[in-house]
Design a protein around this motif. Structure first.
Motif, PDB file in Angstrom:
ATOM      1  N   GLY A  62       0.807  -1.357  -0.209  1.00  0.00           N
ATOM      2  CA  GLY A  62       0.155  -0.239  -0.094  1.00  0.00           C
ATOM      3  C   GLY A  62       0.949   1.370   0.098  1.00  0.00           C
ATOM      4  N   ASN A  63       1.785   1.302   0.816  1.00  0.00           N
ATOM      5  CA  ASN A  63       2.902   2.276   0.912  1.00  0.00           C
ATOM      6  C   ASN A  63       3.365   2.649  -0.477  1.00  0.00           C
ATOM      7  OD1 ASN A  63       2.047   3.129   3.491  1.00  0.00           O
ATOM      8  ND2 ASN A  63       3.698   1.853   4.234  1.00  0.00           N
ATOM      9  N   THR A  64       3.918   1.610  -1.006  1.00  0.00           N
ATOM     10  CA  THR A  64       4.735   1.621  -2.450  1.00  0.00           C
ATOM     11  C   THR A  64       3.665   2.244  -3.226  1.00  0.00           C
ATOM     12  OG1 THR A  64       6.113  -0.175  -1.531  1.00  0.00           O
ATOM     13  CG2 THR A  64       6.010   0.428  -4.092  1.00  0.00           C
ATOM     14  N   VAL A  65       2.575   1.606  -3.245  1.00  0.00           N
ATOM     15  CA  VAL A  65       1.511   2.176  -4.438  1.00  0.00           C
ATOM     16  C   VAL A  65       1.312   3.863  -4.188  1.00  0.00           C
ATOM     17  CG1 VAL A  65      -0.643   2.033  -5.068  1.00  0.00           C
ATOM     18  CG2 VAL A  65       0.630   0.067  -4.686  1.00  0.00           C
ATOM     19  N   PHE A  66       1.265   4.238  -2.854  1.00  0.00           N
ATOM     20  CA  PHE A  66       1.039   5.565  -2.559  1.00  0.00           C
ATOM     21  C   PHE A  66       2.155   6.567  -3.028  1.00  0.00           C
ATOM     22  CE2 PHE A  66       1.737   8.972   0.357  1.00  0.00           C
ATOM     23  CZ  PHE A  66       0.635   9.678   0.176  1.00  0.00           C
ATOM     24  N   TYR A  67       3.291   5.946  -2.578  1.00  0.00           N
ATOM     25  CA  TYR A  67       4.527   6.865  -3.118  1.00  0.00           C
ATOM     26  C   TYR A  67       4.556   6.836  -4.777  1.00  0.00           C
ATOM     27  CZ  TYR A  67       5.807   6.546   1.686  1.00  0.00           C
ATOM     28  OH  TYR A  67       5.937   6.480   3.029  1.00  0.00           O
ATOM     29  N   LEU A 213       7.931   5.516 -11.819  1.00  0.00           N
ATOM     30  CA  LEU A 213       7.381   4.546 -11.102  1.00  0.00           C
ATOM     31  C   LEU A 213       8.530   3.410 -10.803  1.00  0.00           C
ATOM     32  CD1 LEU A 213       4.133   3.730 -13.591  1.00  0.00           C
ATOM     33  CD2 LEU A 213       4.332   4.236 -11.056  1.00  0.00           C
ATOM     34  N   LEU A 214       9.401   3.257 -11.831  1.00  0.00           N
ATOM     35  CA  LEU A 214      10.669   2.392 -11.445  1.00  0.00           C
ATOM     36  C   LEU A 214      11.290   2.774 -10.210  1.00  0.00           C
ATOM     37  CD1 LEU A 214      11.689   1.038 -15.007  1.00  0.00           C
ATOM     38  CD2 LEU A 214      10.242  -0.047 -13.557  1.00  0.00           C
ATOM     39  N   SER A 215      11.616   4.056 -10.241  1.00  0.00           N
ATOM     40  CA  SER A 215      12.331   4.624  -8.967  1.00  0.00           C
ATOM     41  C   SER A 215      11.484   4.281  -7.687  1.00  0.00           C
ATOM     42  CB  SER A 215      12.403   6.004  -9.419  1.00  0.00           C
ATOM     43  OG  SER A 215      13.250   6.514  -8.191  1.00  0.00           O
ATOM     44  N   ASP A 216      10.168   4.661  -7.801  1.00  0.00           N
ATOM     45  CA  ASP A 216       9.397   4.732  -6.629  1.00  0.00           C
ATOM     46  C   ASP A 216       9.027   3.360  -5.980  1.00  0.00           C
ATOM     47  OD1 ASP A 216       9.316   7.554  -6.423  1.00  0.00           O
ATOM     48  OD2 ASP A 216       7.476   7.722  -7.650  1.00  0.00           O
ATOM     49  N   ILE A 217       8.965   2.273  -6.707  1.00  0.00           N
ATOM     50  CA  ILE A 217       8.833   0.985  -6.250  1.00  0.00           C
ATOM     51  C   ILE A 217       9.919   0.339  -5.469  1.00  0.00           C
ATOM     52  CG2 ILE A 217       6.946   0.262  -8.237  1.00  0.00           C
ATOM     53  CD1 ILE A 217       9.191  -1.408  -9.455  1.00  0.00           C
ATOM     54  N   THR A 235       5.061   3.296   7.245  1.00  0.00           N
ATOM     55  CA  THR A 235       5.723   3.961   6.145  1.00  0.00           C
ATOM     56  C   THR A 235       6.616   2.856   5.252  1.00  0.00           C
ATOM     57  OG1 THR A 235       7.599   4.707   7.382  1.00  0.00           O
ATOM     58  CG2 THR A 235       5.777   6.293   7.096  1.00  0.00           C
ATOM     59  N   VAL A 236       6.631   1.806   5.718  1.00  0.00           N
ATOM     60  CA  VAL A 236       7.461   0.624   5.336  1.00  0.00           C
ATOM     61  C   VAL A 236       7.250   0.643   3.642  1.00  0.00           C
ATOM     62  CG1 VAL A 236       5.922  -1.013   5.846  1.00  0.00           C
ATOM     63  CG2 VAL A 236       8.492  -1.577   5.401  1.00  0.00           C
TER      64      VAL A 236
END
Length: 283
Positions: A62-67, A213-217, A235-236
């Motif tokens: 969920g956090n990775t999707v949010f970021y 996207l590739l940076s944020d995942i 925030t993990v």
């Protein structure tokens, strides 16, 4: 294929095998194993079953999707907008371009250190600014689960210098005759950008979305320095989740997390490339 061509390709193929192919095979192979030090035991899908049953894993998703959403829906649009404005060569555009681009070349770790002081509950500038506007109290932004995720997103949401530069470069390659023809047909102002600039920026925008996207995942450094994934894992990220497994000696489980990140990245590459038709000539 002749011997000279094979020899010319050999150094590149050797580097590809050593730094991509071999790590890829090790990652996938160890994902289905329990790997602790020199002990490697095949366990099938146990690592993935355990992962899917772990609540922290779903928080990380969920956090990775949010970021990632912050990157796509805040950074990229802002970069496009500012890029289009500065491409018009307004007064002082070179200075603005430099000021906006400089934060992008600064490491995420440096940003995290700066913002850790900005968000500090005792002497942080953010609380001081809010106090000036009548919001009393010294809020602990990074260690309150309701604000920590937003605070982390705030450290990179407005770092859009890369997108701005890409958009400005792409606009510079658009033939001016297209704008002149549109003006003859009565188009003015933002209508020119709506019907000419934006359609011709499709490839550039798609590339920026994909890179973001590739940076944020794989977001790790900012979260690690600011909160270590806390409070209460609010925030993990996937990268930090895998790093924790690695530190605890569960290398096989960490590889399974890495495989998920790799799979998500491949899906994003295919999806975004098809959605924006990246690589195809804009009509």
């Amino acid at each position: 294929m002749g011997l000279p061509m094979v020899l010319s390709l050999a150094p590149g193929m050797a580097l590809f095998a050593a730094f991509f192919l071999a790590p890829f095979i090790i990652l996938i192979g160890s994902s289905f194993s329990e790997w602790r030090g020199l002990e490697l035991t095949f366990t099938g899908l146990d690592n993935f079953r355990r992962m899917l049953a772990d609540d922290v894993f779903w928080k990380a998703i969920g956090n990775t999707v949010f970021y990632s959403a912050v990157g796509v829906f805040v950074q990229v649009p802002l970069g496009c907008l500012i890029g289009i404005i500065l491409a018009q060569k307004i007064r002082g555009w070179q200075i603005f371009r430099a000021i906006i681009f400089i934060p992008w070349v600064i490491s995420g770790a440096a940003f995290a250190l700066v913002f850790s002081m900005f968000y500090n509950p005792r002497f942080g500038l953010l609380n001081d600014i809010l106090t000036v506007f009548g919001f009393a109290g010294r809020h602990d932004w990074l260690f309150d689960a309701s604000t920590a995720r937003l605070a982390i997103a705030g450290t990179f949401a407005f770092v859009f210098g890369f997108t701005m530069i890409v958009i400005m470069s792409e606009i510079a390659s658009i033939p001016k005759e297209l704008y002149e023809a549109a003006e003859c047909d009565g188009a003015r102002g933002w209508r020119l950008h709506r019907y000419i600039t934006l359609p011709l920026l499709r490839n550039a925008i798609g590339t920026c979305v994909l890179i973001r996207l590739l940076s944020d995942i794989g977001l790790f450094d900012i979260v690690y320095i600011l909160t270590l994934g806390g409070p209460n894992d609010s925030t993990v990220t996937l990268a930090l989740y895998g790093y924790r497994a690695y530190l605890s000696g569960e290398w096989g489980f960490a590889s399974a997390v890495g495989s998920i990140i790799l799979l998500v990245g491949l899906v994003l590459i295919i999806t975004v490339s098809r959605l924006f038709r990246v690589g195809e000539r804009a009509q």
